[in-house]
Design a protein around this motif. Structure first.
Motif, PDB file in Angstrom:
ATOM      1  N   LYS A  48       0.826  -1.211   0.000  1.00 35.66           N
ATOM      2  CA  LYS A  48       0.000   0.000   0.000  1.00 35.66           C
ATOM      3  C   LYS A  48       0.860   1.261   0.000  1.00 35.66           C
ATOM      4  CE  LYS A  48      -2.097   1.060   3.820  1.00 35.66           C
ATOM      5  NZ  LYS A  48      -3.030   1.167   4.956  1.00 35.66           N
ATOM      6  N   SER A  49       1.953   1.237   0.731  1.00 39.48           N
ATOM      7  CA  SER A  49       2.795   2.433   0.812  1.00 39.48           C
ATOM      8  C   SER A  49       3.776   2.542  -0.357  1.00 39.48           C
ATOM      9  CB  SER A  49       3.566   2.434   2.128  1.00 39.48           C
ATOM     10  OG  SER A  49       4.427   1.317   2.178  1.00 39.48           O
ATOM     11  N   ARG A  50       4.023   1.439  -1.056  1.00 39.21           N
ATOM     12  CA  ARG A  50       5.017   1.459  -2.124  1.00 39.21           C
ATOM     13  C   ARG A  50       4.428   1.634  -3.521  1.00 39.21           C
ATOM     14  NH1 ARG A  50       8.163  -3.946  -0.931  1.00 39.21           N
ATOM     15  NH2 ARG A  50       6.907  -4.376  -2.751  1.00 39.21           N
ATOM     16  N   THR A  51       3.162   1.323  -3.710  1.00 40.92           N
ATOM     17  CA  THR A  51       2.591   1.333  -5.049  1.00 40.92           C
ATOM     18  C   THR A  51       2.442   2.748  -5.593  1.00 40.92           C
ATOM     19  OG1 THR A  51       0.811   0.506  -6.449  1.00 40.92           O
ATOM     20  CG2 THR A  51       0.182   1.351  -4.292  1.00 40.92           C
ATOM     21  N   VAL A  52       2.538   2.859  -6.913  1.00 38.49           N
ATOM     22  CA  VAL A  52       2.331   4.141  -7.579  1.00 38.49           C
ATOM     23  C   VAL A  52       1.023   4.142  -8.359  1.00 38.49           C
ATOM     24  CG1 VAL A  52       4.783   4.702  -7.742  1.00 38.49           C
ATOM     25  CG2 VAL A  52       3.709   3.385  -9.561  1.00 38.49           C
ATOM     26  N   ASP A  53       0.346   2.995  -8.382  1.00 36.14           N
ATOM     27  CA  ASP A  53      -0.900   2.843  -9.136  1.00 36.14           C
ATOM     28  C   ASP A  53      -2.088   3.262  -8.277  1.00 36.14           C
ATOM     29  OD1 ASP A  53      -2.723   2.130 -11.080  1.00 36.14           O
ATOM     30  OD2 ASP A  53      -2.740   0.014 -10.521  1.00 36.14           O
TER      31      ASP A  53
END
Length: 128
Positions: A48-53
């Motif tokens: 959740k904290s790493r996604t860019v989508d």
């Protein structure tokens, strides 16, 4: 709710969202998300904290809503409790002692200069 309680998965909407999310996570991170893994909620919290989508974030938010609580990585600090109840503290706000005493907090919490106690007898100071 415990970490192993997956009753919220028994909803068709949750399963459909998880199927869509599996494909997105496989494409973005190469992560094979398995529902049977005991730590898949922790994996979702980390992703959740790493996604860019933005669609991935929306799907995770929908799942958190269905679950009734956010996904946790396990690295969060423990909740502060007082007599078994959560302590409500607004982000960025000072605690009550800092609000009352401000800069003089050190003088009121035992860290300040010590003053010799006065001898008292029946509520009146005793003269030496």
């Amino acid at each position: 709710m415990t970490m192993n309680d997956h009753q919220w998965l028994m909803n068709s909407q949750a399963l459909n969202s998880l199927r869509k999310l599996r494909k997105r996570l496989q494409a973005e991170f190469g992560l094979n998300l398995r529902f049977s893994d005991f730590d898949f909620e922790q994996q979702l919290a980390q992703v959740k904290s790493r996604t860019v989508d933005s669609d991935t974030r929306k799907l995770i938010a929908q799942l958190e809503t269905l679950k009734g609580s956010p996904f946790l990585t396990g690295d969060e600090p423990p909740e502060r409790l007082y007599r078994g109840q959560k302590i409500l503290q607004e982000p960025g706000k000072k605690n009550i002692y800092e609000m009352i005493y401000g800069e003089e907090l050190a003088l009121h919490d035992g860290r300040g200069a010590t003053i010799a106690p006065r001898k008292m007898y029946r509520g009146h100071p005793v003269l030496n």
